[in-house]
Design an enzyme around this catalytic site. Structure first.
Site, mmCIF file in Angstrom:
data_model
loop_
_atom_site.group_PDB
_atom_site.id
_atom_site.type_symbol
_atom_site.label_atom_id
_atom_site.label_comp_id
_atom_site.label_asym_id
_atom_site.label_seq_id
_atom_site.Cartn_x
_atom_site.Cartn_y
_atom_site.Cartn_z
ATOM 1 N N VAL A 41 -0.008 -7.726 -7.280
ATOM 2 C CA VAL A 41 1.266 -7.937 -6.580
ATOM 3 C C VAL A 41 2.362 -7.047 -7.184
ATOM 4 O O VAL A 41 3.169 -6.457 -6.457
ATOM 5 C CB VAL A 41 1.715 -9.416 -6.724
ATOM 6 C CG1 VAL A 41 3.080 -9.637 -6.125
ATOM 7 C CG2 VAL A 41 0.720 -10.344 -6.059
ATOM 8 N N ASP A 42 2.376 -6.962 -8.492
ATOM 9 C CA ASP A 42 3.395 -6.190 -9.213
ATOM 10 C C ASP A 42 3.388 -4.728 -8.744
ATOM 11 O O ASP A 42 4.441 -4.176 -8.362
ATOM 12 C CB ASP A 42 3.051 -6.281 -10.716
ATOM 13 C CG ASP A 42 4.212 -5.917 -11.617
ATOM 14 O OD1 ASP A 42 5.306 -5.631 -11.089
ATOM 15 O OD2 ASP A 42 4.011 -5.920 -12.851
ATOM 16 N N SER A 129 -0.546 -15.752 -11.408
ATOM 17 C CA SER A 129 -1.575 -15.891 -12.464
ATOM 18 C C SER A 129 -3.020 -15.964 -11.967
ATOM 19 O O SER A 129 -3.935 -16.040 -12.792
ATOM 20 C CB SER A 129 -1.312 -17.102 -13.385
ATOM 21 O OG SER A 129 -0.280 -16.816 -14.306
ATOM 22 N N GLY A 131 -4.810 -13.746 -10.327
ATOM 23 C CA GLY A 131 -5.527 -12.476 -10.236
ATOM 24 C C GLY A 131 -5.922 -12.008 -11.627
ATOM 25 O O GLY A 131 -6.813 -12.583 -12.263
HETATM 26 N N1 AR6 Z 1 0.548 -10.043 -1.368
HETATM 27 C C1 AR6 Z 1 0.234 -11.318 -1.711
HETATM 28 N N2 AR6 Z 1 -0.663 -11.634 -2.662
HETATM 29 C C2 AR6 Z 1 -1.273 -10.609 -3.301
HETATM 30 C C3 AR6 Z 1 -0.997 -9.246 -3.013
HETATM 31 C C4 AR6 Z 1 -0.034 -8.985 -1.994
HETATM 32 N N3 AR6 Z 1 0.305 -7.743 -1.646
HETATM 33 N N4 AR6 Z 1 -1.764 -8.469 -3.822
HETATM 34 C C5 AR6 Z 1 -2.499 -9.321 -4.597
HETATM 35 N N5 AR6 Z 1 -2.216 -10.597 -4.283
HETATM 36 P P1 AR6 Z 1 -2.073 -10.553 -9.714
HETATM 37 P P2 AR6 Z 1 -1.418 -12.256 -12.053
HETATM 38 C C6 AR6 Z 1 -2.749 -11.861 -4.881
HETATM 39 O O1 AR6 Z 1 -3.202 -9.944 -10.467
HETATM 40 O O2 AR6 Z 1 -2.760 -12.897 -12.025
HETATM 41 C C7 AR6 Z 1 -0.284 -7.285 -12.901
HETATM 42 O O3 AR6 Z 1 -0.883 -6.097 -13.334
HETATM 43 C C8 AR6 Z 1 -4.040 -11.778 -5.631
HETATM 44 O O4 AR6 Z 1 -5.113 -11.929 -4.718
HETATM 45 O O5 AR6 Z 1 -1.177 -9.673 -8.938
HETATM 46 O O6 AR6 Z 1 -0.208 -13.130 -12.233
HETATM 47 C C9 AR6 Z 1 1.004 -7.618 -13.647
HETATM 48 O O7 AR6 Z 1 1.674 -6.458 -14.084
HETATM 49 C C10 AR6 Z 1 -3.942 -12.959 -6.591
HETATM 50 O O8 AR6 Z 1 -4.365 -14.159 -5.958
HETATM 51 O O9 AR6 Z 1 -1.087 -11.392 -10.719
HETATM 52 C C11 AR6 Z 1 0.511 -8.445 -14.792
HETATM 53 O O10 AR6 Z 1 0.085 -7.633 -15.870
HETATM 54 C C12 AR6 Z 1 -2.442 -13.121 -6.840
HETATM 55 O O11 AR6 Z 1 -1.813 -12.257 -5.877
HETATM 56 C C13 AR6 Z 1 -0.682 -9.185 -14.227
HETATM 57 O O12 AR6 Z 1 -1.160 -8.364 -13.168
HETATM 58 C C14 AR6 Z 1 -1.967 -12.770 -8.232
HETATM 59 O O13 AR6 Z 1 -2.696 -11.676 -8.761
HETATM 60 C C15 AR6 Z 1 -0.298 -10.521 -13.643
HETATM 61 O O14 AR6 Z 1 -1.457 -11.175 -13.203
#
Ligand code: AR6
Length: 187
Positions: A41-42, A129, A131
């Protein structure tokens, strides 16, 4: 497809979609403590919103050093449809006995408080959290929905809290848990 539950004055909405496309007042970024971008997402938010967001993050980090897990800060939304991005840091999952649930509650709560304090009316959350940080989806969904409901019961300033689930499986998990947490109508 979407699911809707009303708590006090606030709509809780679940949709399957991409958080970068949401036109709520704010979208929430599942960031890390460095606030310098990353994957998931970030990465998607910074790509879609452009360099202004990163510039504001850099200034915040210059001031506070790092953003601890469970805290939240706000920047503008750059080129996004959302006017603001609220950056929060969820816990890394280490098995569940290292305060992960409390930190995840805090990430949601601090984001909601920041939105309300800035006079915002609507906010979209990703599944923080679940992902890269490996928090089990069902447990994370329970925390996300229960914390939002609890917030809405005590503060009616937000009109909509939207949960944007990226895939149909996550959407279904959220929908099932929301149903479980919603009191059945009498009769
Ligand atoms: N829209 C909605 N949900 C999404 C999208 C999107 N465009 N892309 C992914 N997801 P994550 P975390 C979902 O890894 O676990 C980063 O590198 C995805 O399927 O984005 O909190 C940061 O910089 C998952 O269910 O976040 C941190 O280092 C959810 O979003 C770390 O990852 C969260 O996945 C944070 O990890």
């Amino acid at each position: 497809m979407s699911v809707l539950v009303v708590v006090n004055e606030t709509r809780l909405v679940l949709i399957q979609g991409d958080i970068t496309q949401q036109a709520t007042d704010a979208i929430v970024n599942a960031a890390n403590s460095g606030l310098m971008g990353g994957g998931g997402v970030d990465g998607a938010i910074h790509r879609a919103g452009g360099p202004i967001i990163m510039e504001e993050c850099r200034r915040i980090i210059e001031k506070i050093g790092r953003l601890p897990a469970g805290k939240a800060v706000i920047t503008s939304g750059g080129r996004l449809k959302a006017k603001y991005v609220i950056h929060t840091v969820g816990p890394v999952w280490h098995g569940g006995r290292s305060g992960e649930a409390e930190t995840l509650v805090s990430a949601y709560r601090e984001s909601l408080k920041l939105a309300a304090a800035n006079g915002l009316k609507s906010i979209s959350f990703p599944a923080i959290s679940t992902g890269a940080y490996s928090y089990p989806l069902e447990r994370a969904a329970r925390v996300a929905l229960a914390t939002a409901m609890d917030f809405a019961r005590g503060d009616d300033s937000l009109q909509e809290i939207r949960f944007v689930l990226y895939d149909s499986y996550s959407y279904q998990v959220y929908a099932d848990i929301l149903k479980e947490l919603t009191p059945k109508p009498e009769g």
